[in-house]
Each structure stands twice: as C-alpha cells, then as structure tokens.
Design an enzyme around this catalytic site. Structure first.
Site, PDB file in Angstrom:
ATOM      1  N   GLY A 132       0.814  -1.213   0.000  1.00 21.81           N
ATOM      2  CA  GLY A 132       0.000   0.000   0.000  1.00 21.81           C
ATOM      3  C   GLY A 132       0.848   1.264   0.000  1.00 21.81           C
ATOM      4  O   GLY A 132       0.449   2.288   0.539  1.00 21.81           O
ATOM      5  N   THR A 133       2.033   1.209  -0.610  1.00 18.95           N
ATOM      6  CA  THR A 133       2.946   2.353  -0.610  1.00 18.95           C
ATOM      7  C   THR A 133       2.327   3.607  -1.232  1.00 18.95           C
ATOM      8  O   THR A 133       2.543   4.705  -0.727  1.00 18.95           O
ATOM      9  CB  THR A 133       4.230   2.030  -1.397  1.00 18.95           C
ATOM     10  OG1 THR A 133       4.175   0.749  -1.976  1.00 18.95           O
ATOM     11  CG2 THR A 133       5.443   2.134  -0.548  1.00 18.95           C
ATOM     12  N   ARG A 134       1.571   3.444  -2.270  1.00 23.96           N
ATOM     13  CA  ARG A 134       0.964   4.616  -2.908  1.00 23.96           C
ATOM     14  C   ARG A 134      -0.105   5.252  -2.030  1.00 23.96           C
ATOM     15  O   ARG A 134      -0.485   6.392  -2.241  1.00 23.96           O
ATOM     16  CB  ARG A 134       0.387   4.246  -4.273  1.00 23.96           C
ATOM     17  CG  ARG A 134       1.483   3.954  -5.287  1.00 23.96           C
ATOM     18  CD  ARG A 134       0.880   3.593  -6.607  1.00 23.96           C
ATOM     19  NE  ARG A 134       0.237   2.290  -6.470  1.00 23.96           N
ATOM     20  CZ  ARG A 134       0.395   1.277  -7.292  1.00 23.96           C
ATOM     21  NH1 ARG A 134       1.153   1.415  -8.345  1.00 23.96           N
ATOM     22  NH2 ARG A 134      -0.215   0.150  -7.093  1.00 23.96           N
ATOM     23  N   MET A 135      -0.571   4.520  -1.034  1.00 22.65           N
ATOM     24  CA  MET A 135      -1.551   5.079  -0.099  1.00 22.65           C
ATOM     25  C   MET A 135      -0.872   5.869   1.008  1.00 22.65           C
ATOM     26  O   MET A 135      -1.530   6.485   1.831  1.00 22.65           O
ATOM     27  CB  MET A 135      -2.414   3.964   0.489  1.00 22.65           C
ATOM     28  CG  MET A 135      -3.269   3.294  -0.545  1.00 22.65           C
ATOM     29  SD  MET A 135      -4.234   1.985   0.189  1.00 22.65           S
ATOM     30  CE  MET A 135      -5.692   2.051  -0.800  1.00 22.65           C
ATOM     31  N   ARG A 136       0.460   5.796   1.045  1.00 20.27           N
ATOM     32  CA  ARG A 136       1.269   6.533   2.020  1.00 20.27           C
ATOM     33  C   ARG A 136       0.816   6.268   3.459  1.00 20.27           C
ATOM     34  O   ARG A 136       0.526   7.185   4.218  1.00 20.27           O
ATOM     35  CB  ARG A 136       1.264   8.017   1.699  1.00 20.27           C
ATOM     36  CG  ARG A 136       1.894   8.287   0.358  1.00 20.27           C
ATOM     37  CD  ARG A 136       2.032   9.735   0.069  1.00 20.27           C
ATOM     38  NE  ARG A 136       2.706   9.838  -1.235  1.00 20.27           N
ATOM     39  CZ  ARG A 136       2.413  10.745  -2.122  1.00 20.27           C
ATOM     40  NH1 ARG A 136       1.486  11.631  -1.891  1.00 20.27           N
ATOM     41  NH2 ARG A 136       3.062  10.780  -3.258  1.00 20.27           N
TER      42      ARG A 136
END
Length: 75
Positions: free
Chosen positions: A17-21
């Site tokens: 979920g890296t793009r969800m920060r």
C-alpha cells in the site's frame, strides 16, 4: 479455480500500500465500515466460491488476525 471440493477463490492480499502513504496494509483500509479484503471475500462467497485462499505477505499477522480462521492462508 475449481477443485474436487468446488470453486476456490484465491485472493491476493500481500500488497504494502505504498501509494496510499500509510503503514497500514492496503487490504485493511476501511471502506464504508469494513475492510477491503473482507468485502472481496464476501463477494467471492456470494459468487458461489465454497473455499477461499488468501495470499498474505506484508504485515501478514495483522491481515490474518483481522480475517480470523475462516479462509486458508498462503504465505
């Protein structure tokens, strides 16, 4: 996937979920009061899947705790 025991749903729930920060696994994000992964598993059950296998990776302990013992897990 179909086995001798009926249709099996394989749910991929190993993303970071890296793009969800966020440090929280993306499959545990809430959507209208329920986690994303629980919604997918419910949809699989409604579609007629007798068994569900959840592929876990990142923060697998959190995901497995959230889901309980009903689905099978592949790490």
């Amino acid at each position: 996937m179909t086995s001798s025991q009926g249709t099996v749903a394989i749910v991929l729930a190993a993303g970071k979920g890296t793009r969800m920060r966020s440090a929280q696994p993306k499959v545990l994000f809430p959507l209208l009061g329920r986690t994303l992964v629980s919604r997918v598993l419910d949809a699989a059950g409604q579609a007629g899947c007798e068994q569900q296998v959840v592929v876990v990776g990142h923060c697998k302990e959190q995901v497995m705790t959230e889901l309980g013992s009903s689905p099978k897990y592949a790490v």
